[in-house]
Design an enzyme around this catalytic site. Structure first.
Site, PDB file in Angstrom:
ATOM      1  N   SER A 118      29.844  -2.533  31.730  1.00 48.47           N
ATOM      2  CA  SER A 118      30.319  -1.770  33.178  1.00 48.47           C
ATOM      3  C   SER A 118      31.234  -0.951  32.858  1.00 48.47           C
ATOM      4  CB  SER A 118      30.080  -2.815  34.444  1.00 48.47           C
ATOM      5  OG  SER A 118      28.963  -3.119  34.736  1.00 48.47           O
ATOM      6  N   HIS A 139      24.572   3.033  31.026  1.00 45.80           N
ATOM      7  CA  HIS A 139      24.862   2.071  32.413  1.00 45.80           C
ATOM      8  C   HIS A 139      23.629   2.118  33.191  1.00 45.80           C
ATOM      9  CE1 HIS A 139      28.241   0.861  35.242  1.00 45.80           C
ATOM     10  NE2 HIS A 139      27.091  -0.019  35.238  1.00 45.80           N
ATOM     11  N   GLU A 151      23.829   5.995  34.044  1.00 47.73           N
ATOM     12  CA  GLU A 151      25.233   6.917  33.297  1.00 47.73           C
ATOM     13  C   GLU A 151      25.014   6.674  32.226  1.00 47.73           C
ATOM     14  OE1 GLU A 151      29.470   6.220  35.461  1.00 47.73           O
ATOM     15  OE2 GLU A 151      28.364   4.733  35.409  1.00 47.73           O
ATOM     16  N   ASN A 189      32.156   2.872  38.629  1.00 48.75           N
ATOM     17  CA  ASN A 189      32.636   1.649  38.916  1.00 48.75           C
ATOM     18  C   ASN A 189      34.332   2.774  39.010  1.00 48.75           C
ATOM     19  OD1 ASN A 189      31.040  -0.486  39.339  1.00 48.75           O
ATOM     20  ND2 ASN A 189      30.175  -0.123  36.902  1.00 48.75           N
TER      21      ASN A 189
HETATM   22  N1  LIG Z   1      25.652  -6.699  38.012  1.00 46.19           N
HETATM   23  C1  LIG Z   1      25.849  -6.138  37.904  1.00 46.19           C
HETATM   24  O1  LIG Z   1      25.847  -5.523  39.288  1.00 46.19           O
HETATM   25  C2  LIG Z   1      26.168  -4.816  37.326  1.00 46.19           C
HETATM   26  C3  LIG Z   1      25.611  -3.413  37.168  1.00 46.19           C
HETATM   27  C4  LIG Z   1      25.747  -2.490  35.955  1.00 46.19           C
HETATM   28  C5  LIG Z   1      26.213  -2.907  35.129  1.00 46.19           C
HETATM   29  N2  LIG Z   1      26.570  -4.569  34.414  1.00 46.19           N
HETATM   30  C6  LIG Z   1      26.618  -5.057  32.940  1.00 46.19           C
HETATM   31  O2  LIG Z   1      25.662  -5.859  32.495  1.00 46.19           O
HETATM   32  C7  LIG Z   1      25.377  -6.988  31.600  1.00 46.19           C
HETATM   33  C8  LIG Z   1      25.438  -7.853  32.129  1.00 46.19           C
HETATM   34  O3  LIG Z   1      25.455  -8.298  33.349  1.00 46.19           O
HETATM   35  P1  LIG Z   1      24.358  -9.252  34.702  1.00 46.19           P
HETATM   36  O4  LIG Z   1      24.644  -9.021  35.719  1.00 46.19           O
HETATM   37  O5  LIG Z   1      23.111  -9.146  34.169  1.00 46.19           O
HETATM   38  O6  LIG Z   1      24.745 -10.711  34.350  1.00 46.19           O
HETATM   39  P2  LIG Z   1      24.245 -11.909  34.757  1.00 46.19           P
HETATM   40  O7  LIG Z   1      25.102 -12.816  33.890  1.00 46.19           O
HETATM   41  O8  LIG Z   1      23.516 -11.685  35.541  1.00 46.19           O
HETATM   42  O9  LIG Z   1      23.488 -12.553  32.682  1.00 46.19           O
HETATM   43  C9  LIG Z   1      24.354 -12.167  31.543  1.00 46.19           C
HETATM   44  C10 LIG Z   1      23.737 -12.658  30.576  1.00 46.19           C
HETATM   45  O10 LIG Z   1      23.222 -12.490  28.870  1.00 46.19           O
HETATM   46  C11 LIG Z   1      23.242 -14.577  28.376  1.00 46.19           C
HETATM   47  N3  LIG Z   1      24.602 -14.306  27.093  1.00 46.19           N
HETATM   48  C12 LIG Z   1      25.001 -14.437  27.535  1.00 46.19           C
HETATM   49  N4  LIG Z   1      25.787 -14.165  25.856  1.00 46.19           N
HETATM   50  C13 LIG Z   1      24.643 -13.731  25.101  1.00 46.19           C
HETATM   51  C14 LIG Z   1      24.019 -14.424  23.501  1.00 46.19           C
HETATM   52  N5  LIG Z   1      25.855 -14.141  23.119  1.00 46.19           N
HETATM   53  N6  LIG Z   1      23.169 -13.447  23.336  1.00 46.19           N
HETATM   54  C15 LIG Z   1      22.413 -13.700  24.252  1.00 46.19           C
HETATM   55  N7  LIG Z   1      22.618 -14.159  25.875  1.00 46.19           N
HETATM   56  C16 LIG Z   1      23.713 -14.320  26.324  1.00 46.19           C
HETATM   57  C17 LIG Z   1      23.581 -15.547  29.744  1.00 46.19           C
HETATM   58  O11 LIG Z   1      23.008 -16.291  28.907  1.00 46.19           O
HETATM   59  C18 LIG Z   1      23.579 -14.208  30.968  1.00 46.19           C
HETATM   60  O12 LIG Z   1      21.970 -14.363  31.011  1.00 46.19           O
HETATM   61  C19 LIG Z   1      27.197  -6.763  31.158  1.00 46.19           C
HETATM   62  O13 LIG Z   1      28.033  -5.925  31.142  1.00 46.19           O
HETATM   63  C20 LIG Z   1      27.424  -5.841  32.849  1.00 46.19           C
HETATM   64  O14 LIG Z   1      29.511  -5.482  33.060  1.00 46.19           O
HETATM   65  C21 LIG Z   1      25.859  -6.014  35.850  1.00 46.19           C
END
Ligand SMILES: NC(=O)c1ccc[n+]([C@@H]2O[C@H](COP(=O)([O-])OP(=O)(O)OC[C@H]3O[C@@H](n4cnc5c(N)ncnc54)[C@H](O)[C@@H]3O)[C@@H](O)[C@H]2O)c1
Length: 290
Positions: A118, A139, A151, A189
Site C-alpha cells: 500500500s 495495488h 493502481e 493512500n
Molecule cells: N487491508 C487493506 O485494506 C489493504 C488494501 C490494499 C493493499 N493492502 C496491502 O496488502 C498487503 C497485505 O495486507 P492484508 O490486509 O491482507 O494483511 P493481513 O494481515 O490480512 O494478511 C497478511 C498475510 O501475510 C502473511 N505473511 C506474513 N509473513 C509471511 C511470509 N513470510 N510468507 C507468507 N505469508 C506471510 C500473514 O500470515 C498474513 O496471513 C499489505 O502489503 C497491505 O499494505 C492492504
C-alpha cells in the site's frame, strides 16, 4: 500469455486476489506461513464466493471451478511455473524483502513479480530482487472482489512490457487500472490515510466520539463508511504502517501517526481482523470501544 498466478499471503488481500484471479480463469498458487492460515484463507474465499452465488453474480459451477483453480501450499517451490507472482503479505518492508529473496531463486526468468504494498517504494523492493525490470506495484483495493480499481506503480527500473502485461491482467479481472508514480503510498493512500489519521486525532482530542465522527463523515461528506469504521476494516496495523511510510518518506510532520492509533496497535486492537479496534465486533452489531 499469463495462465498461472502466484499469490503470497492468504490474509484479507491475498484471499481476495486469489478469488478474483481464479474466477477469471487463472490457475492460482497460494502460500502463507502455515497450513492453518491457508485453511482459514480458503474458508474465507469459499464463504465470499457463496455470497456471490446467493446474489446471483456467479453460478454454483463458477464457484466450484474457481475454488478448484486455487492451490494452497506452504513454501516457495510451487511458484516455479508461474507467469506472475503477486506478493500480498504483511505491510512490513523487512518481511517483504525476506519473502522476495526466498522467492526469486524458485521463479522462471520470464516470471513477472508484483507487490500489493500500500505504500512501500516499488523501486526499493524491486532493487532487492533479481529482476527490477520485471517488478511492479499492483495495488488492489479492499475488498478485492468488489473494488474496481488497481493502481499500477512502476519503479524506476520497471520496463514497459511488465507494465503492459499487468495492465492486461487487470482488464481480464474486469477492473480498471490507474498508473501512479512511485511516491510513498501512491495515489489512493496518499489521500485516504491522512484523512483516517486525522479522524483518529479528532477522536484523540475529544472533538467527537467514534459514532459522531463516523456519522459526520457518512452523512456530511457522503462517504459510504465512516473513517474509523474504514480504519478497522483496513486493519489498524496497516494504517499505522502506511502513515509511518508517509511520515518517513516525505519527511513532513503533517503525516505524524496519531498516538492513539499507535496505542491501539500496541494493544493488539487491529480492527475487524482481531475482533476489536475502534469498534468491538463480538456482538451482532459493532459497538464503539471508547
Ligand atoms: N487491508 C487493506 O485494506 C489493504 C488494501 C490494499 C493493499 N493492502 C496491502 O496488502 C498487503 C497485505 O495486507 P492484508 O490486509 O491482507 O494483511 P493481513 O494481515 O490480512 O494478511 C497478511 C498475510 O501475510 C502473511 N505473511 C506474513 N509473513 C509471511 C511470509 N513470510 N510468507 C507468507 N505469508 C506471510 C500473514 O500470515 C498474513 O496471513 C499489505 O502489503 C497491505 O499494505 C492492504
Amino acid at each position: 500469455m499469463i495462465s498461472k498466478i502466484g499469490v503470497i499471503g492468504a490474509g484479507q488481500m491475498g484471499t481476495g486476489i486469489s478469488h478474483v484471479c481464479a474466477l477469471a480463469g487463472f490457475e492460482v498458487r497460494l502460500t502463507d506461513v502455515s497450513q492453518d492460515v491457508l485453511d482459514k484463507g480458503m474458508g474465507v474465499i469459499g464463504h465470499n464466493m457463496t455470497r456471490q452465488v446467493r446474489r446471483g453474480l456467479i453460478s454454483d459451477e463458477d464457484k466450484a471451478a474457481g475454488l478448484g483453480r486455487i492451490h494452497p501450499a506452504v513454501g516457495m517451490e510451487q511458484f516455479g511455473d508461474c507467469d506472475l507472482v503477486v506478493e500480498a503479505a504483511t505491510e512490513d518492508e523487512k518481511v517483504k524483502r525476506q519473502i522476495l529473496s526466498d522467492l526469486c531463486p524458485h521463479l522462471s526468468p520470464e516470471c513477472v513479480l508484483a507487490s500489493n504494498t500500500s505504500s512501500i517504494s516499488i523501486t526499493r523492493l524491486g532493487a532487492s530482487t533479481d529482476r527490477p525490470g520485471k517488478f511492479i506495484g499492483m495495488h488492489f483495493m479492499n475488498p478485492v472482489p468488489l473494488m474496481k480499481l488497481v493502481e499500477l506503480i512502476r519503479g524506476i527500473a520497471t520496463n514497459e512490457d511488465t507494465y503492459q502485461l499487468t495492465r492486461v491482467v487487470v482488464e481480464k479481472l474486469e477492473k480498471t487500472s490507474v498508473p501512479s508514480e512511485d511516491f510513498p503510498a501512491f495515489i489512493v493512500n496518499r489521500i485516504l490515510m491522512p484523512m483516517i489519521n486525522e479522524a483518529v486525532y479528532t477522536l484523540y482530542e475529544g472533538v467527537g466520539s467514534v459514532e459522531a465522527i463516523d456519522n459526520a463523515m457518512r452523512l456530511g461528506a457522503n462517504h459510504p463508511m465512516g473513517p474509523l469504521e474504514l480504519a478497522d476494516f483496513v486493519g489498524l496495523d496497516t494504517v499505522l504502517a502506511i502513515m509511518q511510510v508517509l511520515y518517513e518518506g516525505l519527511a513532513d510532520s503533517k503525516y505524524r501517526p496519531c498516538p492513539l492509533l499507535v496505542k491501539y496497535v500496541e494493544a493488539g486492537w487491529l480492527g475487524r481482523k482481531t475482533g476489536r479496534g475502534f469498534y468491538d465486533y463480538a456482538g451482532e452489531t459493532p459497538v464503539p470501544t471508547r
